[in-house]
Design an enzyme around this catalytic site. Structure first.
Site, PDB file in Angstrom:
ATOM      1  N   LYS A  18      -5.508 -14.725  -3.026  1.00  0.00           N
ATOM      2  CA  LYS A  18      -5.261 -13.885  -4.218  1.00  0.00           C
ATOM      3  C   LYS A  18      -4.284 -14.547  -5.170  1.00  0.00           C
ATOM      4  O   LYS A  18      -4.421 -14.432  -6.381  1.00  0.00           O
ATOM      5  CB  LYS A  18      -4.696 -12.510  -3.800  1.00  0.00           C
ATOM      6  CG  LYS A  18      -5.663 -11.676  -3.020  1.00  0.00           C
ATOM      7  CD  LYS A  18      -5.037 -10.374  -2.568  1.00  0.00           C
ATOM      8  CE  LYS A  18      -3.961 -10.556  -1.514  1.00  0.00           C
ATOM      9  NZ  LYS A  18      -4.438 -11.078  -0.220  1.00  0.00           N
ATOM     10  N   HIS A  43       2.033 -15.500  -1.155  1.00  0.00           N
ATOM     11  CA  HIS A  43       1.026 -15.943  -2.113  1.00  0.00           C
ATOM     12  C   HIS A  43       1.307 -17.388  -2.520  1.00  0.00           C
ATOM     13  O   HIS A  43       2.324 -17.675  -3.139  1.00  0.00           O
ATOM     14  CB  HIS A  43       1.002 -15.011  -3.333  1.00  0.00           C
ATOM     15  CG  HIS A  43       0.550 -13.631  -2.983  1.00  0.00           C
ATOM     16  ND1 HIS A  43       0.821 -12.519  -3.742  1.00  0.00           N
ATOM     17  CD2 HIS A  43      -0.186 -13.179  -1.931  1.00  0.00           C
ATOM     18  CE1 HIS A  43       0.285 -11.454  -3.169  1.00  0.00           C
ATOM     19  NE2 HIS A  43      -0.329 -11.824  -2.074  1.00  0.00           N
ATOM     20  N   GLN A 226      -2.007  -8.350   0.893  1.00  0.00           N
ATOM     21  CA  GLN A 226      -2.807  -8.111   2.104  1.00  0.00           C
ATOM     22  C   GLN A 226      -4.279  -7.864   1.727  1.00  0.00           C
ATOM     23  O   GLN A 226      -4.712  -8.313   0.687  1.00  0.00           O
ATOM     24  CB  GLN A 226      -2.229  -6.960   2.947  1.00  0.00           C
ATOM     25  CG  GLN A 226      -0.864  -7.275   3.569  1.00  0.00           C
ATOM     26  CD  GLN A 226       0.300  -6.970   2.667  1.00  0.00           C
ATOM     27  OE1 GLN A 226       0.335  -5.937   2.022  1.00  0.00           O
ATOM     28  NE2 GLN A 226       1.257  -7.854   2.605  1.00  0.00           N
TER      29      GLN A 226
HETATM   30  P1  IMP Z   1       3.278  -5.832   8.522  1.00  0.00           P
HETATM   31  O1  IMP Z   1       2.695  -5.654   7.175  1.00  0.00           O
HETATM   32  O2  IMP Z   1       4.331  -6.906   8.585  1.00  0.00           O
HETATM   33  O3  IMP Z   1       3.728  -4.537   9.126  1.00  0.00           O
HETATM   34  O4  IMP Z   1       2.113  -6.368   9.505  1.00  0.00           O
HETATM   35  C1  IMP Z   1       0.991  -5.569   9.842  1.00  0.00           C
HETATM   36  C2  IMP Z   1      -0.259  -6.417   9.948  1.00  0.00           C
HETATM   37  O5  IMP Z   1      -0.613  -6.907   8.650  1.00  0.00           O
HETATM   38  C3  IMP Z   1      -0.132  -7.661  10.842  1.00  0.00           C
HETATM   39  O6  IMP Z   1      -1.384  -7.913  11.448  1.00  0.00           O
HETATM   40  C4  IMP Z   1       0.180  -8.763   9.849  1.00  0.00           C
HETATM   41  O7  IMP Z   1      -0.196 -10.037  10.338  1.00  0.00           O
HETATM   42  C5  IMP Z   1      -0.686  -8.334   8.683  1.00  0.00           C
HETATM   43  N1  IMP Z   1      -0.193  -8.827   7.402  1.00  0.00           N
HETATM   44  C6  IMP Z   1       0.845  -8.355   6.680  1.00  0.00           C
HETATM   45  N2  IMP Z   1       0.990  -9.043   5.538  1.00  0.00           N
HETATM   46  C7  IMP Z   1       0.012  -9.954   5.523  1.00  0.00           C
HETATM   47  C8  IMP Z   1      -0.386 -10.948   4.582  1.00  0.00           C
HETATM   48  O8  IMP Z   1       0.183 -11.112   3.498  1.00  0.00           O
HETATM   49  N3  IMP Z   1      -1.471 -11.696   4.926  1.00  0.00           N
HETATM   50  C9  IMP Z   1      -2.144 -11.499   6.082  1.00  0.00           C
HETATM   51  N4  IMP Z   1      -1.812 -10.597   6.986  1.00  0.00           N
HETATM   52  C10 IMP Z   1      -0.751  -9.821   6.713  1.00  0.00           C
END
Ligand code: IMP
Length: 428
Positions: A18, A43, A226
């Site tokens: 993105k 990013h 995400q």
């Molecule tokens: P959190 O957002 O840190 O709570 O993580 C929750 C889930 O989202 C986990 O599986 C992370 O690896 C995934 N995740 C969070 N941010 C990203 C991102 O920017 N890219 C890919 N996966 C993400």
């Protein structure tokens, strides 16, 4: 692209590229705003020979004069934010005067990271694999109506009271959990008060700024972090992040009405990756897994964790197209597939004796799901220099057209490398 208010959303499990698409589109807009998430995002943007990894500041900052906003839907880690801002300034960008933060955005403070780590430890084998950036606990506080917002920093005495109350509450929770970690309330207060004026000085009414800009005929990009399958409502719950990553979250997360949005671009990789735990139906077995990881350089931009890789899953992207109302797709990393002899695309899932063509909300069904694949020939030619659709080899065109048919979303952009110019504008 002739739209005025465009949302850019990840349409798989994040890391779709993105940052690059926002960077390319930021060329034509006046404002770029983030609407959810926090420093969990990473990013990566390449400008000439330079690489920038942005966690909280919208990727539009790399273009001079773009106003960059962080909306109310973001959970803002102020220390990380200023570190990022100072690093940009040190690299010669006049970033700070162009950045604004919603007064309604919730602060993500160091104790949220302690709670995030503690929660992951308690989950044991059921770990989500969070980024450890405190995202879940910060959104928990927001929804429990005990968060601290940027606007709360105006009143010095009130801010200190809130911080001390939060420290006491978190310590009680840590004691209850048998954890030996504690929040040092004095340090928390002095650290936050040290950045209070600087942060409060950047606060603005993001919804109003965007509303007024749109009325003046200016263009706005709303930058998602995400991906759709990590959305707290529509993703593979509980293996998700804690915000609404999908386009509906964009209006909410900056404070405009949904009718102001006139295009939604879904960014997808030409294959699939996921970092962290949870289902990934098209995941490659070894050694293809490691091979693709190396070809695509699939390591997390925030945590450095190796990403899990798999074939393009049309069930996932068809679902993402529906829940986001995608008007167009941006397919990234097509060049990573250049050397493969054959490509597979998942068109449905076999569960028991049945074929599912809809992405299931029931994780149990998803775990049983066997992807049904369609095989297409590879092109085995470099696409890195393609700048127009017609420059692409016929097999690559056929692959992309098949993705459109299966997902129901037209391809607007194809990215064939990390550089700004390595992009094909299929429809503009
Ligand atoms: P959190 O957002 O840190 O709570 O993580 C929750 C889930 O989202 C986990 O599986 C992370 O690896 C995934 N995740 C969070 N941010 C990203 C991102 O920017 N890219 C890919 N996966 C993400």
């Amino acid at each position: 692209m002739n739209h005025q208010c465009v949302v850019i959303v990840g349409s798989q499990w994040g890391d779709e590229g993105k940052g690059k698409i926002v960077d390319v589109l930021a060329e034509r807009v006046d404002i770029v705003a983030r609407y959810q998430g926090g420093a969990n995002a990473g990013h990566t943007v390449h400008v000439g020979d330079e690489e920038f990894v942005l966690h909280q500041i919208p990727s539009g900052i790399l273009h001079p004069e773009r106003r960059c906003l962080l909306g109310n839907g973001v959970v803002l880690d102020p220390f990380q934010f200023f570190e990022e801002l100072d690093a940009l300034t040190a690299r010669g960008l006049d970033a700070e005067p162009r950045v604004g933060v919603s007064g309604r955005a919730h602060l993500l403070l160091p104790y949220h990271k302690i709670l995030d780590r503690a929660a992951e430890e308690r989950r044991g084998a059921g770990k989500i694999g969070t980024t450890g950036r405190g995202i879940g606990p910060a959104y928990e506080d927001k929804v429990a109506r005990q968060g601290i917002r940027v606007a709360d920093l105006r009143d010095l005495v009130g801010a200190e009271e809130r911080l001390r109350a939060a420290a006491a509450r978190v310590n009680e929770r840590l004691i209850g959990q048998g954890s030996s970690e504690r929040v040092d309330a004095d340090r928390l207060v002095s650290d936050v008060l040290a950045i209070r004026e600087r942060l409060y000085g950047l606060s603005t009414e993001t919804g109003r700024v965007i509303h007024d800009a749109l009325r003046e005929g200016k263009r706005v990009l709303l930058e998602g972090a995400q991906g759709a399958l990590l959305d707290v409502d529509h993703g593979t719950y509980p293996f998700v992040t804690s915000s609404n990553t999908t386009s509906g979250g964009a209006a909410l997360g900056v404070g405009i009405g949904p009718t102001a949005i006139d295009a939604v671009v879904g960014v997808v990789k030409a294959y699939t990756t996921r970092v962290g735990a949870g289902p990934l139906p098209t995941e490659f077995p070894s050694p293809m897994q490691e091979h693709m990881r190396e070809l695509g350089g699939e390591y997390g931009a925030t945590t450095g964790r190796p990403r899990r890789c798999g074939w393009f899953d049309a069930v996932v992207v068809r679902y993402a197209a529906r829940v986001n109302g995608l008007t167009g797709l941006a397919v990234t990393k097509l060049d990573v597939l250049d050397t493969l002899e054959e490509l597979q695309i998942a068109t449905g899932y076999r569960v028991g004796g049945e074929i599912l063509d809809e992405f299931p909300g029931d994780l149990g069904l998803l775990e049983e799901a066997e992807p049904v694949y369609e095989t297409l020939p590879g092109w085995q030619t470099s696409t890195a220099d393609a700048r127009r659709w017609d420059d692409l080899p016929a097999a690559a065109q056929a692959y992309l057209r098949r993705l459109e048919e299966l997902t129901g979303a037209p391809i607007w952009f194809v990215s064939v490398g990390t550089r700004r110019d390595q992009i094909i504008h299929v429809e503009v």
